[in-house]
Design an enzyme around this catalytic site. Sequence first.
Site, PDB file in Angstrom:
ATOM      1  N   ASP A 206      73.216  77.002 -18.605  1.00 37.86           N
ATOM      2  CA  ASP A 206      73.957  76.001 -17.821  1.00 37.86           C
ATOM      3  C   ASP A 206      75.338  76.485 -17.411  1.00 37.86           C
ATOM      4  OD1 ASP A 206      71.806  74.213 -18.214  1.00 37.86           O
ATOM      5  OD2 ASP A 206      72.580  73.838 -20.223  1.00 37.86           O
TER       6      ASP A 206
ATOM      7  N   LYS B 186      74.589  79.563 -13.080  1.00 31.44           N
ATOM      8  CA  LYS B 186      73.957  80.765 -12.509  1.00 31.44           C
ATOM      9  C   LYS B 186      73.345  80.471 -11.150  1.00 31.44           C
ATOM     10  CE  LYS B 186      71.319  81.005 -16.137  1.00 31.44           C
ATOM     11  NZ  LYS B 186      71.946  80.019 -17.015  1.00 31.44           N
TER      12      LYS B 186
ATOM     13  N   GLY C 299      66.936  74.655 -15.846  1.00 29.35           N
ATOM     14  CA  GLY C 299      67.241  73.658 -14.830  1.00 29.35           C
ATOM     15  C   GLY C 299      68.387  74.188 -14.010  1.00 29.35           C
ATOM     16  N   HIS C 300      68.124  74.533 -12.769  1.00 28.13           N
ATOM     17  CA  HIS C 300      69.168  75.103 -11.919  1.00 28.13           C
ATOM     18  C   HIS C 300      69.494  74.126 -10.799  1.00 28.13           C
ATOM     19  CE1 HIS C 300      67.948  79.404 -13.311  1.00 28.13           C
ATOM     20  NE2 HIS C 300      68.647  78.741 -14.205  1.00 28.13           N
ATOM     21  N   THR C 301      70.749  73.744 -10.748  1.00 26.70           N
ATOM     22  CA  THR C 301      71.173  72.795  -9.721  1.00 26.70           C
ATOM     23  C   THR C 301      71.910  73.549  -8.622  1.00 26.70           C
ATOM     24  OG1 THR C 301      71.486  71.215 -11.510  1.00 26.70           O
ATOM     25  CG2 THR C 301      72.395  70.612  -9.373  1.00 26.70           C
TER      26      THR C 301
ATOM     27  N   GLN D 176      68.495  80.371 -18.831  1.00 24.02           N
ATOM     28  CA  GLN D 176      69.088  80.265 -20.177  1.00 24.02           C
ATOM     29  C   GLN D 176      70.320  81.185 -20.276  1.00 24.02           C
ATOM     30  OE1 GLN D 176      65.322  80.670 -20.210  1.00 24.02           O
ATOM     31  NE2 GLN D 176      65.462  78.490 -19.856  1.00 24.02           N
TER      32      GLN D 176
HETATM   33  P1  IMP Z   1      63.028  75.959 -25.511  1.00 26.60           P
HETATM   34  O1  IMP Z   1      63.419  77.056 -24.584  1.00 26.60           O
HETATM   35  O2  IMP Z   1      62.520  74.736 -24.807  1.00 26.60           O
HETATM   36  O3  IMP Z   1      62.095  76.437 -26.593  1.00 26.60           O
HETATM   37  O4  IMP Z   1      64.362  75.479 -26.254  1.00 26.60           O
HETATM   38  C1  IMP Z   1      65.026  76.302 -27.193  1.00 26.60           C
HETATM   39  C2  IMP Z   1      66.525  76.112 -27.093  1.00 26.60           C
HETATM   40  O5  IMP Z   1      66.976  76.619 -25.848  1.00 26.60           O
HETATM   41  C3  IMP Z   1      66.994  74.669 -27.141  1.00 26.60           C
HETATM   42  O6  IMP Z   1      68.266  74.625 -27.770  1.00 26.60           O
HETATM   43  C4  IMP Z   1      67.163  74.302 -25.677  1.00 26.60           C
HETATM   44  O7  IMP Z   1      68.082  73.245 -25.488  1.00 26.60           O
HETATM   45  C5  IMP Z   1      67.688  75.608 -25.144  1.00 26.60           C
HETATM   46  N1  IMP Z   1      67.428  75.798 -23.713  1.00 26.60           N
HETATM   47  C6  IMP Z   1      66.265  76.165 -23.134  1.00 26.60           C
HETATM   48  N2  IMP Z   1      66.404  76.277 -21.810  1.00 26.60           N
HETATM   49  C7  IMP Z   1      67.687  75.991 -21.524  1.00 26.60           C
HETATM   50  C8  IMP Z   1      68.450  75.976 -20.317  1.00 26.60           C
HETATM   51  O8  IMP Z   1      67.971  76.262 -19.220  1.00 26.60           O
HETATM   52  N3  IMP Z   1      69.763  75.621 -20.429  1.00 26.60           N
HETATM   53  C9  IMP Z   1      70.333  75.355 -21.636  1.00 26.60           C
HETATM   54  N4  IMP Z   1      69.657  75.360 -22.784  1.00 26.60           N
HETATM   55  C10 IMP Z   1      68.346  75.685 -22.745  1.00 26.60           C
HETATM   56 MG    MG Z   2      70.599  74.586 -16.627  1.00 29.32          MG
END
Ligand code: IMP
Ligand code: MG
Length: 429
Positions: free
Chosen positions: A13, A16, A40-42, A225
Site C-alpha cells: 500500500d 506503487k 489492491g492497487h488504486t 505487497q
Molecule cells: P495474504 O497475502 O492474503 O496471505 O496475507 C498475508 C499478509 O499480507 C496479511 O498481513 C495481509 O494483510 C498482507 N497483505 C497481502 N496483500 C497485501 C497488500 O496488497 N497490501 C498490504 N498488505 C497485504
Molecule cells: Mg494496496
Amino acid sequence: MALDIIIGAQWGDEGKGRITDLLAAQANIVARYSGGDNAGHTVTVAGEIFKLHLIPSGIIHPGVICLIGNGTVINPAVLLREMEALAARGVDVGPHRLKISRNAHLITPAHVALDKAREAHRGSDPIGTTLRGIGPAYTDKASRVGLRAELFDDPEGLADRMEIHIQGANETLTKIYGAEPLDSAAIAAEFTAYAQRLHPYLVDGSVLIDQALRHGRDVLAEGAQGTFLDLDHGTYPYVTSSWPTAGGALIGLGVGPNKVRRVIGVAKAFTSRVGSGPFPCELSGDEAVRLRGTGANPWDEYGTTTGRPRRVGWLDVVLLRHAVRINGLTELAITKLDILSGLKKVPVCVAYERHGEQLEHYPTDLRVLAECQPVYEILDGWQEDVTGARTLTDLPVNARHYVEFIAAQTETAMTYISVGPGRDQVIQV
Ligand code: IMP
Ligand code: MG
C-alpha cells in the site's frame, strides 16, 4: 531495452500503482510477478478511480501489453470480474492486450476455504490474511500439486485434476478443520467454463518479455505487497506467501538479472500495515487517526481489498535501509507527502534501541524486533499545502528537508515525490 522493477519498500500500500501508472506510458509491457488478488492497487485517472487486484495497473494505458506473470496466483473468477468491470468502462482487455503466463498457478475455492479455516484455527494469533486463498495456493505450488493456468488449454484435464484437488482438500477441510466439504463436480464444471474464456490469453511470459527486450522495448515489473511481506525477508510468519522483492521479480517473470536497469522502491511518507505482526513505529489514538484519515476520502488508509483500517506510524528509515539492501534499490519514490502538511513536528525513526544499544540493521528475528524501541529524530513540519507542487523548489523548505533527510538516511536518490492522488500530482526529480 531494459527491465525496470517497482517494489514496495514497506508493508504494501505504498502507492506503487500510481508510480507504475506514471512509468507505464513508456513501457511496452507491464507485468505482475507475484501475489494474487490479495493486492489492491488504486489508480486515479481524470478523477476516475480504478481499483485493480490482479490485472497490472498498466491496463489503463492504451497500447500497453499487460502480463500476469508465472510467479502469480490467479483466481479466475476474480480475474474475469475485473476484466468485465474494466471492459464496462471502455478499457480494452482483449487477448492482444492482456496475457497470462501458462505457468502461473490457479487459486481454487478450496484454497479460499483452507485460507479461512487456517486463519480461524490460529485463534488469537492470526496472520491477518486477506482470505483470498493466497497461502494455500502457494503451498500447493511448493508441494508440486498445484494447478497451473496452462490447464485452460486442456479443459478435460483441468476438470479431472480439479475433482481430485477438491476431493483431497475436502479431507483436510472436514477432518481437520470441521468445515463443510466443497462440491467437486460443480467446481470442475465452473473451471471448465473459465478455461473456455481464458485460454486465448495464455502465453509463455518469459518469451514474451524476451522478445520485447530484444526489440528495444521497455518492460515494467509491477510489484504487489511489499518488502516486509516477503516470505524470506519480511516479518515472518506475518508475511504473504510469495516474494514481492526484486529477486521475486526475476523468478516471477523468467528474466535474468542482466536485463534489469532500475529498481524503484516506493515508500509512503509515513508507514502503514494491514494484518498482524510487528510494527515498531505503530501509533495509536489521535496521532494514528491523523495519519490514517477517517475513511471519508478514497485515499484514506483503509484496505483496498478488505476495507480494514490500516495500522499507521511515522516513517521508519531502518525499514527503508533494509529494503534498499534486499532489493538493490537504485532509487526511491515517496508518496503521500501531502498528508504530512500541517503537522508542527514530523518524527522519523532513524534507529532501533534494544537493551540500551542501538541497532544499525533491521533485525529479522521477531523476538529481537519485539524488544526494539524506535529512536526518533524530530524534524520541523510545514503548514503549506503541497498538492500543487510540481518541482522540488515548489515545496516548502521543511518539506524539502524531509525528503532530503530520507534520501540521506537511506543513501538512496529520490526520483519521484507524489503530493496527491491525481495523475499529475507528482514531482519528478
Ligand atoms: P495474504 O497475502 O492474503 O496471505 O496475507 C498475508 C499478509 O499480507 C496479511 O498481513 C495481509 O494483510 C498482507 N497483505 C497481502 N496483500 C497485501 C497488500 O496488497 N497490501 C498490504 N498488505 C497485504
Ligand atoms: Mg494496496
